[in-house]
Structure formats: structure tokens, C-alpha cells
Design a protein around this motif. Structure first.
Motif, PDB file in Angstrom:
ATOM      1  N   GLY A 185       0.795  -1.219   0.000  1.00  0.00           N
ATOM      2  CA  GLY A 185       0.000   0.000   0.000  1.00  0.00           C
ATOM      3  C   GLY A 185       0.826   1.266   0.000  1.00  0.00           C
ATOM      4  O   GLY A 185       0.509   2.224   0.731  1.00  0.00           O
ATOM      5  N   THR A 186       1.886   1.304  -0.800  1.00  0.00           N
ATOM      6  CA  THR A 186       2.734   2.493  -0.893  1.00  0.00           C
ATOM      7  C   THR A 186       1.893   3.714  -1.256  1.00  0.00           C
ATOM      8  O   THR A 186       1.080   3.663  -2.187  1.00  0.00           O
ATOM      9  CB  THR A 186       3.823   2.288  -1.961  1.00  0.00           C
ATOM     10  N   THR A 187       2.098   4.813  -0.514  1.00  0.00           N
ATOM     11  CA  THR A 187       1.322   6.040  -0.753  1.00  0.00           C
ATOM     12  C   THR A 187       2.167   7.186  -1.292  1.00  0.00           C
ATOM     13  O   THR A 187       1.620   8.142  -1.854  1.00  0.00           O
ATOM     14  CB  THR A 187       0.653   6.506   0.547  1.00  0.00           C
ATOM     15  N   ALA A 188       3.493   7.120  -1.125  1.00  0.00           N
ATOM     16  CA  ALA A 188       4.380   8.188  -1.598  1.00  0.00           C
ATOM     17  C   ALA A 188       5.652   7.561  -2.146  1.00  0.00           C
ATOM     18  O   ALA A 188       6.166   6.582  -1.587  1.00  0.00           O
ATOM     19  CB  ALA A 188       4.715   9.154  -0.460  1.00  0.00           C
ATOM     20  N   ARG A 216      -0.198   8.505  -4.031  1.00  0.00           N
ATOM     21  CA  ARG A 216      -0.853   9.787  -4.261  1.00  0.00           C
ATOM     22  C   ARG A 216       0.128  10.950  -4.321  1.00  0.00           C
ATOM     23  O   ARG A 216      -0.243  12.050  -4.729  1.00  0.00           O
ATOM     24  CB  ARG A 216      -1.895  10.046  -3.160  1.00  0.00           C
ATOM     25  N   ARG A 217       1.384  10.719  -3.919  1.00  0.00           N
ATOM     26  CA  ARG A 217       2.384  11.786  -3.972  1.00  0.00           C
ATOM     27  C   ARG A 217       3.665  11.231  -4.587  1.00  0.00           C
ATOM     28  O   ARG A 217       4.195  10.219  -4.128  1.00  0.00           O
ATOM     29  CB  ARG A 217       2.669  12.350  -2.580  1.00  0.00           C
ATOM     30  N   ILE A 218       4.153  11.937  -5.615  1.00  0.00           N
ATOM     31  CA  ILE A 218       5.371  11.530  -6.306  1.00  0.00           C
ATOM     32  C   ILE A 218       6.335  12.709  -6.300  1.00  0.00           C
ATOM     33  O   ILE A 218       6.027  13.774  -6.852  1.00  0.00           O
ATOM     34  CB  ILE A 218       5.081  11.113  -7.764  1.00  0.00           C
ATOM     35  N   GLN A 219       7.478  12.530  -5.669  1.00  0.00           N
ATOM     36  CA  GLN A 219       8.524  13.558  -5.689  1.00  0.00           C
ATOM     37  C   GLN A 219       9.561  13.135  -6.715  1.00  0.00           C
ATOM     38  O   GLN A 219      10.116  12.040  -6.637  1.00  0.00           O
ATOM     39  CB  GLN A 219       9.161  13.705  -4.307  1.00  0.00           C
ATOM     40  N   VAL A 220       9.786  13.989  -7.727  1.00  0.00           N
ATOM     41  CA  VAL A 220      10.731  13.648  -8.786  1.00  0.00           C
ATOM     42  C   VAL A 220      11.934  14.576  -8.742  1.00  0.00           C
ATOM     43  O   VAL A 220      11.855  15.717  -8.300  1.00  0.00           O
ATOM     44  CB  VAL A 220      10.082  13.706 -10.185  1.00  0.00           C
ATOM     45  N   GLY A 221      13.062  14.051  -9.214  1.00  0.00           N
ATOM     46  CA  GLY A 221      14.289  14.846  -9.255  1.00  0.00           C
ATOM     47  C   GLY A 221      15.358  14.075 -10.013  1.00  0.00           C
ATOM     48  O   GLY A 221      15.116  12.999 -10.556  1.00  0.00           O
ATOM     49  N   GLY A 222      16.567  14.632 -10.045  1.00  0.00           N
ATOM     50  CA  GLY A 222      17.689  13.966 -10.697  1.00  0.00           C
ATOM     51  C   GLY A 222      17.836  14.296 -12.159  1.00  0.00           C
ATOM     52  O   GLY A 222      18.888  14.045 -12.763  1.00  0.00           O
ATOM     53  N   GLU A 223      16.775  14.851 -12.784  1.00  0.00           N
ATOM     54  CA  GLU A 223      16.795  15.229 -14.189  1.00  0.00           C
ATOM     55  C   GLU A 223      15.632  16.184 -14.433  1.00  0.00           C
ATOM     56  O   GLU A 223      14.698  16.244 -13.630  1.00  0.00           O
ATOM     57  CB  GLU A 223      16.668  13.991 -15.083  1.00  0.00           C
TER      58      GLU A 223
END
Length: 441
Positions: A185-188, A216-223
Motif C-alpha cells: 500500500g505504498t502512498t508516496a 498519491r504523492r510523487i517527488q521527482v528529481g535527478g533530471e
């Protein structure tokens, strides 16, 4: 901090008035320059060469009298005084962790942290994640790499600090990641934009679309990607989740992350002093105008950097955010790298401008490469005469997708476009940092 200061903010620092931030920065900068000048052989020698003493700093503007330090300077120092280099400001025995660069712009180089540095890093990441609505009840899955790369351990420490259930998944083993998300049940989650799209594509092929899970929450980075509206929209559509752009570098962890309002990444101005300067002259540019970001640590012990030339082109927005936070923001995220700018018959643009058009092209999968080859290079001068895009298209949609993208590039960027269609699935997917520009000449 080990817990948030309120239900909305991790730290009261986030809402300080601008005059208090400026006052704090000046005092912190004076302390930091005194520390660096006393403990870093590199800076001590460099400043002596121009007659600068840390006590000479009277205002934040005085910092501009110091030279910028570029990655090439750091790499050259490491080559001459390796393996630690003379920028290191602590004894090697006091280094608690070493991470290495990806080698995107030069040879892999180490950056060091003391235990205090690590605590500060985790707290800042926690502050930013908390601003995105992450709470101790979340099940968080880290999809950044852990081997050598700086991202994985950073987010793991931060989300643990918040109190989340943390799953350090890494940036591979795609099918297992999808299975774990469903089982627990990963949420982020956090990861690169390209890996998030790859996961969604794989899950769809397996008959287990990620829109059916609890993320429901995705934090993106690295590019680049999180700051490109079309790429953000594509990820949000495929995941049915909100996407937040996060910006950092090996040398500065972190730099700026978005809050729940998704209105540009907030700086942590109690940790870094940020300047935005002209790429050619080095002179400051007005807020709201694009320029290269130059950063200075305010409290880093092991590998402190003073006037570090990031090479990233940004626009600084000084206005308070609707969330109530007062630290400056990066409008539109990172626009591109100064050394990646393409110039076609006097028209300047970044690869991210092409990405935004690709992502909104019907019939395209969203995967692409910008190709520099003889089709778009003048043999006599070596100058670009247009832009070539190798575009992955859906079955039966190649002709229309090519026409649409070529027209969009000509209309939006005002340059000649050569679009080469390739079948769906033929371009390599990235689980780390996607390479979007290749030279074949």
C-alpha cells in the motif's frame, strides 16, 4: 529537528519575514566564511591571492567580490591533491560519508559529509517532504539509486525522520517495485521522471496499471521533467497522483523542492545563499529573469562550497508562496544547463523546450532523443541549422505524430525541424538519469 513545529510547517524558519532571513543569512555567512577560510586550504589560498579576509564581508552583496568556483576547478584540485582535495574543511577521519558524482559533466568526484552535515541534510529533506503533505502515516518507497548516487540515502533518512514506513527500493527491479507498491500500500514515492514513466508503462503492459494502487504523492528529481508542465501532466495522468519537482545536486543537498501548491521549488535560505547571474558576465540578473544559479553554503562542515557555479539556468521568484512560506522559489524549476543550450541560426533554446512539445504530441509515446548529426549541422561552419528529434511513436501513428511535432517545433521555437520516427519501445528506458541529447557526427 526531530518533529514538525506545527501541523502545516516542519520548521518556523519557513515563514520568517524576508528581513529576518536576510539578517540571518548575513550572520551565518560571516561565520561560514570564517570557518572555511580557517579550515579549507583551497579557499585560504584563493582568497589570499585576491587580498580577501572573511572579516571583510559587510553585506550579502560583498560576496560577489569572490570568484566563482566551477566543477572543473574542483576536479582539477582533486587530481592534484587527491583523493580528498584541498577544499575539504575537516580531517578525513571526521568524514562520516562520501558520495560521488554521476560523471555527467566530468569525472566522478567525491563530496563529503560530517555527522552534523548528515543530520542537517535529513532535516532539510524532511522539511521539504512535509511541505508536500507527507506524514508519518505514509508508506514511502524510495526509487532513487543507492549505489554511489546521492539521492537514495538522502530521501530514506528524511522520510524515516518524518516517521513514515520506508521501503528503500532503489532504481531497478521494475516488476518487483510494482508488486511491492501493491502489496504494502505504498502512498508516496520518489524517483526520476523517466523512471516514473517507465514504471507506469511496465505496469500497464503487465496488466497492473499504477492508477490502481495507493500512490498519491510523487517527488521527482535527478533530471529535468518535474518542472516541465507537459511532463508533469503526463506522469500525473499515468499515476493518478500529484507530482512535485525536487532540485538538488551532489554538492548541495537539497536546493529547492516544491510544496503542495506546486508553484516552484522553495529554497532553504537558512542553508544556502542563492545568486542568479548572467552566464557571460557573471553580473546579477533581476528577479524574474533567467540566469545561472550560484550557491554558497551557510553551514556545511566537510565539503563547503563558496560561490559554486551550478551551471543550471533558473528564474528566481522572491514573492511569498500561497502556502505561507517566504523563502525564494524557482519559477518553472531548472530551465536547462548553460552548457546545454542549443543555438540554431540565432535562436537559443534548451532541450527541455523540445521535451514539452514531445510530451504534448498525440501519437507519440513521450520517449525521444535530440540528435546532433549531419542532417542539422552545417559542414562548413559546424553551426546548427535545425533540430533533429528521434521520436518514438505509437503503432500506426508515426506519420501524424511526425507532422504534428515538426509543425510545433517550427511554430514554437521558430527553427527547422527534422523528426525521425522510431517504433514504440525502441528507445532505451532509463532508471536513473535519462540522456536526451546525443551527438552522431
Amino acid at each position: 529537528m526531530d518533529s514538525p513545529s506545527s501541523a502545516e510547517y516542519w520548521s518556523e524558519v519557513e515563514t520568517w519575514p524576508r528581513d529576518r532571513i536576510a539578517e540571518f543569512q548575513l550572520a551565518a555567512l560571516r561565520r561560514q566564511l570564517a570557518y572555511v577560510g580557517a579550515n579549507s586550504a583551497y579557499y585560504k589560498a584563493a582568497w589570499a591571492g585576491i587580498g580577501f579576509e572573511p572579516g571583510d564581508l559587510r553585506s550579502l552583496d560583498d560576496l560577489r567580490s569572490l570568484p566563482v568556483v566551477r566543477k572543473a576547478d574542483y576536479v582539477a584540485d582533486l587530481a592534484e591533491r587527491g583523493p580528498w582535495g584541498s577544499m575539504l574543511a575537516v580531517h578525513p577521519e571526521d568524514v562520516a560519508r562520501v558520495h560521488f558524482s554521476s560523471g555527467t559533466t566530468s569525472s566522478p568526484a567525491p563530496v563529503c559529509w560530517t555527522r552534523q552535515d548528515l543530520d542537517r541534510w535529513a532535516d532539510l529533506y524532511a522539511r521539504f517532504a512535509y511541505s508536500q503533505g507527507v506524514r508519518r502515516t505514509d508508506v514511502y518507497q524510495a526509487l532513487f539509486g543507492f549505489a554511489w548516487f546521492v539521492g537514495g540515502l538522502g530521501v530514506t533518512a528524511a522520510y524515516t525522520k518524518i516517521g513514515c514506513t520506508v521501503i528503500p527500493g532503489g532504481s531497478g527491479d521494475t516488476e518487483r517495485q510494482i508488486d511491492v507498491m501493491a502489496r504494502y500500500g505504498t502512498t508516496a514515492v520518489s524517483g526520476t521522471p523517466s523512471f516514473m514513466l517507465h514504471l507506469a508503462e511496465t505496469a500497464e503492459r503487465l496488466g497492473r496499471p499504477v492508477t490502481g494502487n495507493r500512490v498519491r504523492r510523487i517527488q521527482v528529481g535527478g533530471e529535468p521533467g518535474g518542472g516541465i508542465p507537459e511532463t508533469r501532466a503526463l506522469i500525473e495522468e499515468r499515476w493518478d497522483a500529484k507530482v512535485f519537482d525536487g532540485y538538488g545536486s551532489l554538492e548541495f543537498q537539497p536546493i529547492a523542492w516544491e510544496c503542495e501548491r506546486q508553484a516552484g521549488g522553495h529554497f532553504a535560505e537558512d542553508f544556502v545563499h542563492a545568486e542568479v547571474v548572467d552566464a557571460e558576465t557573471g553580473a546579477p540578473v533581476p528577479d524574474g529573469s533567467p540566469g545561472v544559479l550560484v550557491l554558497t553554503h551557510l553551514d556545511k562542515q566537510a565539503s563547503p562550497f563558496v560561490r559554486w557555479w551550478t551551471g543550471d539556468v533558473v528564474v528566481r521568484d522572491p514573492d511569498p508562496c500561497a502556502c505561507g512560506r517566504t523563502h525564494g522559489r524557482l519559477r518553472g524549476g531548472v530551465l536547462g544547463r548553460a552548457d546545454d543550450m542549443l543555438v540554431v541560426r540565432g535562436v537559443n533554446f534548451f532541450p527541455s523546450s523540445v521535451e514539452s512539445l514531445v510530451r504534448s504530441t498525440p501519437g507519440a509515446t513521450g520517449e525521444y532523443l535530440i540528435v546532433i548529426d549531419e542532417d542539422v549541422v552545417d559542414r562548413a561552419t559546424g553551426y546548427l541549422t535545425g533540430v533533429k528529434v528521434r521520436l518514438e511513436t505509437e503503432d500506426g501513428a508515426a506519420e501524424s505524430a511526425v507532422d504534428r511535432l515538426a509543425h510545433a517545433i517550427r511554430a514554437e521555437l521558430t527553427v527547422r525541424a527534422v523528426v525521425e520516427p522510431v517504433p514504440s519501445g525502441s528507445l532505451a528506458r532509463s532508471t536513473h538519469k535519462a540522456k536526451r541529447l546525443v551527438r552522431e557526427i
